[in-house]
Design an enzyme around this catalytic site. Structure first.
Site, PDB file in Angstrom:
ATOM      1  N   HIS A   1       1.614   4.212  -2.954  1.00 40.74           N
ATOM      2  CA  HIS A   1       1.356   5.651  -2.822  1.00 40.74           C
ATOM      3  C   HIS A   1       2.340   6.479  -3.661  1.00 40.74           C
ATOM      4  O   HIS A   1       2.031   7.599  -4.069  1.00 40.74           O
ATOM      5  CB  HIS A   1       1.428   6.085  -1.360  1.00 40.74           C
ATOM      6  CG  HIS A   1       0.119   6.008  -0.651  1.00 40.74           C
ATOM      7  ND1 HIS A   1      -1.058   6.480  -1.195  1.00 40.74           N
ATOM      8  CD2 HIS A   1      -0.219   5.516   0.565  1.00 40.74           C
ATOM      9  CE1 HIS A   1      -2.053   6.284  -0.346  1.00 40.74           C
ATOM     10  NE2 HIS A   1      -1.574   5.697   0.727  1.00 40.74           N
TER      11      HIS A   1
ATOM     12  N   ARG B   1     -12.752  -0.711   2.079  1.00 43.89           N
ATOM     13  CA  ARG B   1     -11.312  -0.930   1.944  1.00 43.89           C
ATOM     14  C   ARG B   1     -11.039  -2.426   1.840  1.00 43.89           C
ATOM     15  O   ARG B   1     -10.115  -2.860   1.149  1.00 43.89           O
ATOM     16  CB  ARG B   1     -10.550  -0.352   3.141  1.00 43.89           C
ATOM     17  CG  ARG B   1     -10.565   1.147   3.232  1.00 43.89           C
ATOM     18  CD  ARG B   1      -9.506   1.661   4.193  1.00 43.89           C
ATOM     19  NE  ARG B   1      -8.170   1.521   3.622  1.00 43.89           N
ATOM     20  CZ  ARG B   1      -7.060   1.975   4.187  1.00 43.89           C
ATOM     21  NH1 ARG B   1      -7.128   2.606   5.358  1.00 43.89           N
ATOM     22  NH2 ARG B   1      -5.892   1.827   3.624  1.00 43.89           N
TER      23      ARG B   1
ATOM     24  N   ASP C   1      -4.611   0.565  -1.880  1.00 37.99           N
ATOM     25  CA  ASP C   1      -5.169  -0.681  -1.351  1.00 37.99           C
ATOM     26  C   ASP C   1      -5.169  -1.774  -2.411  1.00 37.99           C
ATOM     27  O   ASP C   1      -4.757  -2.914  -2.151  1.00 37.99           O
ATOM     28  CB  ASP C   1      -6.604  -0.456  -0.847  1.00 37.99           C
ATOM     29  CG  ASP C   1      -6.646   0.179   0.543  1.00 37.99           C
ATOM     30  OD1 ASP C   1      -5.622   0.135   1.251  1.00 37.99           O
ATOM     31  OD2 ASP C   1      -7.704   0.706   0.913  1.00 37.99           O
TER      32      ASP C   1
ATOM     33  N   HIS D   1      -9.651   8.206   3.220  1.00 40.11           N
ATOM     34  CA  HIS D   1      -9.762   6.744   3.206  1.00 40.11           C
ATOM     35  C   HIS D   1     -11.229   6.344   3.074  1.00 40.11           C
ATOM     36  O   HIS D   1     -12.107   6.965   3.675  1.00 40.11           O
ATOM     37  CB  HIS D   1      -9.219   6.133   4.497  1.00 40.11           C
ATOM     38  CG  HIS D   1      -7.786   6.458   4.767  1.00 40.11           C
ATOM     39  ND1 HIS D   1      -7.378   7.665   5.323  1.00 40.11           N
ATOM     40  CD2 HIS D   1      -6.656   5.731   4.573  1.00 40.11           C
ATOM     41  CE1 HIS D   1      -6.067   7.661   5.447  1.00 40.11           C
ATOM     42  NE2 HIS D   1      -5.600   6.499   4.999  1.00 40.11           N
TER      43      HIS D   1
ATOM     44  N   HIS E   1       0.840  -1.202   0.000  1.00 43.40           N
ATOM     45  CA  HIS E   1       0.000   0.000   0.000  1.00 43.40           C
ATOM     46  C   HIS E   1       0.874   1.251   0.000  1.00 43.40           C
ATOM     47  O   HIS E   1       0.667   2.172  -0.795  1.00 43.40           O
ATOM     48  CB  HIS E   1      -0.902  -0.036   1.237  1.00 43.40           C
ATOM     49  CG  HIS E   1      -1.716   1.200   1.463  1.00 43.40           C
ATOM     50  ND1 HIS E   1      -3.058   1.287   1.166  1.00 43.40           N
ATOM     51  CD2 HIS E   1      -1.383   2.412   1.975  1.00 43.40           C
ATOM     52  CE1 HIS E   1      -3.514   2.482   1.472  1.00 43.40           C
ATOM     53  NE2 HIS E   1      -2.514   3.193   1.975  1.00 43.40           N
TER      54      HIS E   1
END
Length: 436
Positions: free
Chosen positions: A277, A402, A338, A396, A273
């Site tokens: 980014h 998620r 994710d 988020h 994850h």
């Protein structure tokens, strides 16, 4: 605010003064403690500065005084007597739906972590973070970066020129695990058991002076943006680093004694994850040295956007409360991370002996245990009021989405649990999304 180019507005102080003539910027900078003259600034939100300036002309000084006094009280209410603290909680209750005040010991623990986090961190690491854990984490990070390298090389939508730059950025990542190499000493902070508010302000002043002292100096790349006890992780695009505090390196995210399925479905997915980014809608705009610089060809950028627009559409379709939907654009960076993180963690897991053998443990195959632990790390309870607030403010997606949204896009999940057409989470193969 998700566009770093729009947030980077470098200008001279003269231009800033011309834009907001009612604000006495030279006096403001002096009061902030800047020892040398300020000639250039970066204004992240010019419209806000201009609007504030217009209010100074329109609102009486007496009203400003009341407003500013109220802000001082509001911001410090939790450090004052119970009258202030209770009033602040009642206000918070209306916003979040929280029924009972958080226990005092927990609030104080959080406060110490915020203000003297690296002192608390030394105690935490000594008790809870062992060298064996760090060694296994280093191996996991290395495996994840190697797998990410392979994935980039195999992308069918990215051209060779951009791939070279992407790999250059990946190779330049700095990994920080557990705790910093050198600790802050908080020299000069005085703690008086009879003056709580003084302790809070003294620690805050130390932190401000510390930050002020870094002006005009070379960036210290050994510094951390989180304290060691923090149950979280982060990627910094300006430093091109991934950071995993000791606090997150515990079950269900990580257990140095657990089988690979659990650790790859937990902390390895988090590692993936954070790596992702660097290649999400924001992070991809920074180069290997952390500079805001476009290193993509126009064609590859368009291909990336095609895929991420599909992610936006997928998350926009999730209903949280009544008619309130997830904001797919606001949460895009985290959703890319994710999906990318879990996909790459699974591939890395399948390169391990356990991943290849897929043994059955406690009635579940290794693949099933991998996905089950992914679900466990995001499980949470949340009040409706808090959920509604976060939909508007949190980058988020809610924990449920998620967990489930990335799984809908990963073929291995369908095979592991025999998900078929007609099942709630089934998405036809041609509609499954893949970015990294």
């Amino acid at each position: 605010m998700r566009d770093p180019v729009k947030m980077y507005n470098k200008m001279t102080v003269k231009k800033l003064i011309d834009m907001s003539p009612h604000l006495n910027w030279p006096a403001f900078f002096k009061n902030l403690g800047y020892s040398s003259p300020v000639d250039t600034v970066v204004v992240s939100r010019p419209l806000f500065v201009g609007f504030t300036d217009s209010l100074l002309a329109a609102v009486p000084v007496s009203t400003w005084k009341v407003y500013l006094q109220w802000n001082v009280l509001k911001d410090n209410a939790s450090f004052l007597s119970s009258h202030f603290e209770n009033a602040a909680f009642e206000f918070n209750k209306a916003l979040t739906g929280q029924k009972v005040q958080t226990p005092r010991w927990e609030r104080m623990s959080r406060l110490i972590d915020r203000q003297l986090g690296e002192l608390l961190g030394q105690l935490y690491v000594q008790k809870y973070f062992k060298p064996e854990a760090k060694k296994r984490m280093e191996a996991l990070v290395a495996n994840m970066q190697k797998t990410y390298e392979k994935r980039i090389k195999q992308l069918d939508w990215m051209g060779e020129e951009t791939k070279v730059k992407a790999l250059e950025k990946l190779y330049a990542y700095t990994d920080k695990i557990g705790y910093p190499d050198k600790w802050k000493d908080y020299k000069g902070v005085i703690i008086n058991r009879n003056y709580f508010m003084g302790n809070v302000r003294g620690a805050a002043k130390w932190q401000y002076d510390y930050s002020l002292g870094r002006l005009h100096k070379t960036v210290d790349k050994t510094e951390w943006g989180m304290t060691p006890p923090t149950v979280n992780a982060y990627y910094s695009p300006q430093r091109n680093e991934i950071v995993f505090p000791a606090g997150i390196l515990r079950a269900p995210f990580f257990d140095e004694k657990a089988d690979d399925a659990l650790n790859y479905g937990g902390i390895a997915a988090v590692i993936g994850h954070e790596i992702s980014h660097g290649f999400d809608d924001q992070g991809r705009q920074f180069d290997s040295k952390g500079n805001l610089k476009d290193w993509w060809t126009e064609k590859d950028a368009e291909e990336f956007k095609k895929r991420t627009d599909r992610i936006v559409k997928q998350y926009n379709g999730f209903t949280v409360l009544d008619t309130l939907h997830v904001n797919g654009r606001l949460t895009l960076g985290e959703n890319i991370a994710d999906l990318g993180g879990l996909s790459i963690a699974y591939e890395a897991f399948k390169n391990t002996p356990e991943g290849k053998a897929n043994p059955v443990i406690n009635g579940f195959t290794a693949d099933q245990r991998f996905f089950i632990n992914w679900a466990q790390i995001w499980r949470n309870n949340i009040l409706p009021e808090t959920a509604a607030q976060r939909i508007l403010t949190d980058s988020h997606a809610p924990g449920e989405y998620r967990t489930n949204a990335p799984l809908e896009n990963i073929d291995a999940f369908y095979k592991a649990f025999d998900v078929k057409k007609g099942d709630k989470m089934y998405v036809s193969p041609e509609n499954r999304i893949k970015v990294w």
